[in-house]
Scaffold this active site. Structure first.
Site, PDB file in Angstrom:
ATOM      1  N   HIS A 190       0.836  -1.200   0.000  1.00  0.00           N
ATOM      2  CA  HIS A 190       0.000   0.000   0.000  1.00  0.00           C
ATOM      3  C   HIS A 190       0.873   1.253   0.000  1.00  0.00           C
ATOM      4  O   HIS A 190       1.525   1.556   0.990  1.00  0.00           O
ATOM      5  CB  HIS A 190      -0.895  -0.034   1.245  1.00  0.00           C
ATOM      6  N   GLU A 235       0.952  -0.705  -4.897  1.00  0.00           N
ATOM      7  CA  GLU A 235      -0.161   0.212  -5.124  1.00  0.00           C
ATOM      8  C   GLU A 235       0.380   1.623  -5.031  1.00  0.00           C
ATOM      9  O   GLU A 235       1.151   1.931  -4.128  1.00  0.00           O
ATOM     10  CB  GLU A 235      -1.257  -0.012  -4.072  1.00  0.00           C
ATOM     11  N   ASP A 248      -0.681   6.015  -5.925  1.00  0.00           N
ATOM     12  CA  ASP A 248      -1.726   7.001  -6.198  1.00  0.00           C
ATOM     13  C   ASP A 248      -1.157   8.047  -7.136  1.00  0.00           C
ATOM     14  O   ASP A 248       0.034   8.375  -7.050  1.00  0.00           O
ATOM     15  CB  ASP A 248      -2.164   7.689  -4.899  1.00  0.00           C
ATOM     16  N   HIS A 304      -0.420  10.698  -2.759  1.00  0.00           N
ATOM     17  CA  HIS A 304      -1.781  10.365  -2.348  1.00  0.00           C
ATOM     18  C   HIS A 304      -2.706  11.570  -2.234  1.00  0.00           C
ATOM     19  O   HIS A 304      -3.762  11.629  -2.863  1.00  0.00           O
ATOM     20  CB  HIS A 304      -1.763   9.611  -1.009  1.00  0.00           C
ATOM     21  N   GLU A 345      -3.858   3.984  -8.618  1.00  0.00           N
ATOM     22  CA  GLU A 345      -5.104   4.633  -8.207  1.00  0.00           C
ATOM     23  C   GLU A 345      -5.152   6.058  -8.742  1.00  0.00           C
ATOM     24  O   GLU A 345      -4.308   6.893  -8.411  1.00  0.00           O
ATOM     25  CB  GLU A 345      -5.262   4.664  -6.682  1.00  0.00           C
TER      26      GLU A 345
END
Length: 289
Positions: free
Chosen positions: A8, A35, A37, A50, A118
């Site tokens: 993450h 993962e 962002d 993020h 993301e």
């Protein structure tokens, strides 16, 4: 263990989130995937970060979209987890990466790795964010049908968002099996409180989170997103729906899973992918039981 463990924002328990060090740590310790962002910088670069602002994560303040990539790289993003970064993981001003740099970094390591990107909304640039993400991926050989990228096809790319409109837009050119609808529980009264207190930016983010549930369920049911990306609490609260989706052949990548009890519950449910701040430790703890 067949379950895949995604890091993450990188291995963000060990190094600050979405940094070169966190990503390299994830690859080097053997996470199955990363993962990240993404936002657009002022000069149109896809940046791995993020929040819509740099306030929480750096020694500066302001919107990510108000800075060029060069200006962002001049900031210190190592303070979220105050750990000493080894020299081989880069200097202080090499920690913020563009998506292009992250793909090159994965390619350089040469290991097969999943990359879950993301796409953060609301974005002041609208669908230009999606277009630029696809352009960057294309530069690394991305196949929009299989999701494979990298010189050996060793990077397995999926695209995620809380914003159903983003996934609908991507679904025009990308195989919907590669699209992940993110969902979490958000109270609409909380959005109103943020608006009333003048925090319009935060309210906009939470509005997307709130809409993601009803519209996201609809999108998944309609086949517009092949991957279920719900939070742990939402998954527990909507277990029967998740069971039905899994029985229908959809995949699930649940976040953020740091506790072995949550991980075991999800594995027993039939979830194939877990996103964790501590992916390799979590896998080790499960294998010891």
């Amino acid at each position: 263990m067949d379950t895949l463990f995604f890091a993450h924002r990188g291995s963000s328990h060990k190094y600050s989130e979405n940094t070169r060090a966190a990503y390299l740590q994830a690859i080097d310790e053997g996470a199955d995937g990363i993962e990240c962002d993404v936002h657009l910088s002022m000069d149109g670069q896809v940046v791995c970060h993020h929040d819509p602002t740099v306030d929480r994560t750096s020694d500066a303040s302001g919107l990510v979209s108000a800075f060029t990539l060069e200006q962002l790289k001049a900031m210190d993003f190592t303070g979220v987890v105050p750990a000493e970064v080894p020299a081989e993981y880069g200097t202080e001003n090499e920690q913020l990466l563009s998506l292009d740099e992250l793909l090159a970094l994965i390619e350089d390591r040469g290991k097969p790795v999943g990359l879950a990107v993301e796409i953060k909304h609301p974005s002041p640039y609208g669908y230009l964010l999606e277009d630029r993400v696809l352009q960057v991926l294309a530069g690394h050989g991305f196949d929009p049908q299989t999701g494979r990228a990298g010189s050996q096809g060793q990077i397995a790319v999926t695209l995620m968002s809380f914003e159903p409109d983003a996934l609908r837009y991507l679904g025009r050119t990308v195989n919907t099996d590669l699209l992940c609808q993110l969902m979490t529980e958000v109270n609409p009264e909380y959005i109103q409180e943020l608006l009333d207190s003048g925090q319009v930016g935060r309210a906009g983010v939470y509005s997307v989170l709130y809409r993601s549930v009803a519209e996201g369920i609809e999108l998944i049911n309609a086949g517009g997103a092949g991957i279920i990306g719900s939070g742990v609490a939402w998954t527990r609260a909507n277990e029967q729906m998740v069971r039905r989706w899994l029985a229908e052949g959809r995949q699930a990548r649940i976040w953020t899973v740091d506790r072995p009890a949550d991980a075991q519950y999800l594995i027993d449910l039939g979830v194939g992918e877990l996103t964790s701040n501590r992916p390799v430790e979590l896998r080790r703890e499960l294998e010891q039981h």
